[in-house]
Design an enzyme around this catalytic site. Structure first.
Site, PDB file in Angstrom:
ATOM      1  N   HIS A   1       2.086   1.609  -3.052  1.00  0.00           N
ATOM      2  CA  HIS A   1       1.336   3.072  -3.652  1.00  0.00           C
ATOM      3  C   HIS A   1       2.168   4.638  -4.493  1.00  0.00           C
ATOM      4  O   HIS A   1       1.110   4.559  -4.099  1.00  0.00           O
ATOM      5  CB  HIS A   1       0.255   2.623  -2.995  1.00  0.00           C
ATOM      6  CG  HIS A   1      -0.714   1.717  -3.235  1.00  0.00           C
ATOM      7  ND1 HIS A   1      -2.149   1.271  -2.677  1.00  0.00           N
ATOM      8  CD2 HIS A   1      -0.763   0.470  -3.932  1.00  0.00           C
ATOM      9  CE1 HIS A   1      -2.238   0.232  -3.311  1.00  0.00           C
ATOM     10  NE2 HIS A   1      -1.361  -0.851  -3.654  1.00  0.00           N
TER      11      HIS A   1
ATOM     12  N   ASP B   1       0.696  -1.024  -0.131  1.00  0.00           N
ATOM     13  CA  ASP B   1      -0.293   0.003  -0.180  1.00  0.00           C
ATOM     14  C   ASP B   1       0.622   1.151   0.109  1.00  0.00           C
ATOM     15  O   ASP B   1       2.259   1.513  -0.090  1.00  0.00           O
ATOM     16  CB  ASP B   1      -0.742  -0.224   0.943  1.00  0.00           C
ATOM     17  CG  ASP B   1      -2.051   0.303   0.386  1.00  0.00           C
ATOM     18  OD1 ASP B   1      -2.145   2.068   0.711  1.00  0.00           O
ATOM     19  OD2 ASP B   1      -3.411  -0.105   0.665  1.00  0.00           O
TER      20      ASP B   1
END
Length: 402
Positions: A242, A219
């Site tokens: 991310h 993430d």
């Protein structure tokens, strides 16, 4: 006179050495006879006893987990304490694979209301989260149970997290809340890209400095939430993950402003996003995000390298047609270069009726590595200042919309 000096000097040296020795923190080894911890066994009680002794000490203390692998069910180490504590993990602490064996809250290891904490030693906090990731789908499954965060730091002051590793957390690796003057340096986050919802470092309501850190996860490498001000992030290597994100913001009514965020000298490799600011549509109240600066960033095979997204709405959990109420202003993207996997290398999508203000793009250059058309940029509700940016990346599409 010479005889007197001859007699006094050795005594002075002795007293100086004695004073220095007294200044050294007392070492509380969890494998000592007093605490009884052993490798390959549960040392939860041993660590809790060592913390109790260290926290009660009126002089600085050092808790030591030596090299080796140790089981640890989990706890929150609470202050306030009477003196500074160095928590030195040289070995590996392992969480239970089965989350039901962990504490009832969502924290594996926490530090709460401590002044002068140093977490160090080069060791590893292994959350053993691989079995949990497939069920970490609270965005889709309302019956899911929140997974455990490897490390929580709440209400710390004048503290340091140095040269340790968070590995395979079941949820976020690190969560910092309402900390002041905390430095994270030489820290490592290690998890594969399929580790769902495992933000590397999440920060809320803090005044912190993160530097010389390597983060690979599933993430955001770093996510900076509401209430943060004067956050500095330098020399961070991110990937997989991310990217580095401000937000998401504007989802909840009690959120506080974000300001004074500086992200500099970072490298992002094989991440789904680069550097971004994200806010939810249909915000319940007005908010602000200001004085946010990204500078000297290298991107390698990154999708969406530069992004302001005020229509952030994952899993369709919002009213997309209602504009965000988070005002974004005084934002700069400077000297950001590299390669991207999405043809839209610069995307600044600001909210209608409350356009972004004082946004600067300077010394931006990317090469697109895919085959979905020419590299380009898309912007709306923003009039950025452009300096030394190739035409395709210069916000030609919709830049004048407001």
């Amino acid at each position: 006179m010479g005889l007197k000096l001859k007699n006094v000097l050795p005594m002075f040296v002795f007293l100086l050495l004695a004073s220095t020795a007294k200044a050294q923190p007392a070492a509380l080894d969890v494998t000592s006879a007093k605490y009884g911890g052993k490798p390959d066994s549960d040392i939860t009680q041993a660590l809790e006893k060592a913390w109790t002794d260290a926290c009660a000490s009126t002089t600085p203390s050092k808790i030591v987990v030596p090299k080796g692998t140790f089981k640890f069910v989990g706890t929150t180490f609470k202050g306030p304490c009477k003196a500074a504590i160095e928590f030195q993990v040289q070995g590996t602490l392992q969480a239970p694979v089965d989350g039901s064996q962990l504490p009832k809250d969502d924290t594996w290891i926490g530090f709460d209301h401590v002044d002068g904490l140093t977490l160090s030693g080069g060791g590893t906090f292994d959350g053993q989260g691989a079995q949990s990731w497939k069920n970490n789908d609270c965005n889709k499954n309302r019956q899911c149970k929140t997974k455990h965060i490897n490390l929580r730091f709440h209400f710390l002051t004048n503290s340091k997290i140095l040269d340790v590793t968070s590995k395979d957390s079941k949820n976020f690796h690190v969560n910092l809340l309402k900390c002041e003057k905390v430095e994270i340096k030489g820290f490592t986050v290690s998890a594969p890209k399929e580790s769902i919802n495992t933000d590397g470092i999440h920060i809320a309501f803090n005044w912190d400095h993160i530097t010389d850190t390597t983060i690979g996860t599933g993430d955001d490498c770093i996510s900076i939430g509401d209430g943060n001000k004067d956050i500095t992030v330098t020399n961070v290597t991110c990937g997989p993950g991310h990217g580095i994100a401000i937000g998401s913001l504007g989802r909840y009514p009690e959120e506080e402003p974000v300001s004074g965020i500086n992200i500099k000298n970072c490298t992002l490799t094989d991440t789904t996003n680069g550097v971004r600011i994200k806010t939810w549509p249909a915000s319940p109240k007005d908010g602000t995000a200001s004085d946010i600066h990204f500078e000297d960033i290298t991107m390698v095979n990154v999708g969406n390298p530069i992004l302001i997204d005020q229509e952030y709405c994952p899993w369709n959990e919002c009213k997309k047609g209602v504009p965000s109420k988070v005002k974004i202003s005084n934002v700069s993207f400077k000297n950001i270069k590299g390669t991207c996997t999405d043809p839209v290398a610069v995307k600044l999508v600001c909210t209608q009726g409350m356009p972004c203000e004082n946004v600067e793009l300077s010394d931006i250059d990317f090469k697109y590595t895919g085959n979905k058309g020419p590299i380009t940029s898309v912007c709306s509700n923003v009039k950025p200042t452009i300096n030394r940016v190739p035409q395709p990346l210069a916000c030609a599409t919709g830049a004048a919309a407001a």
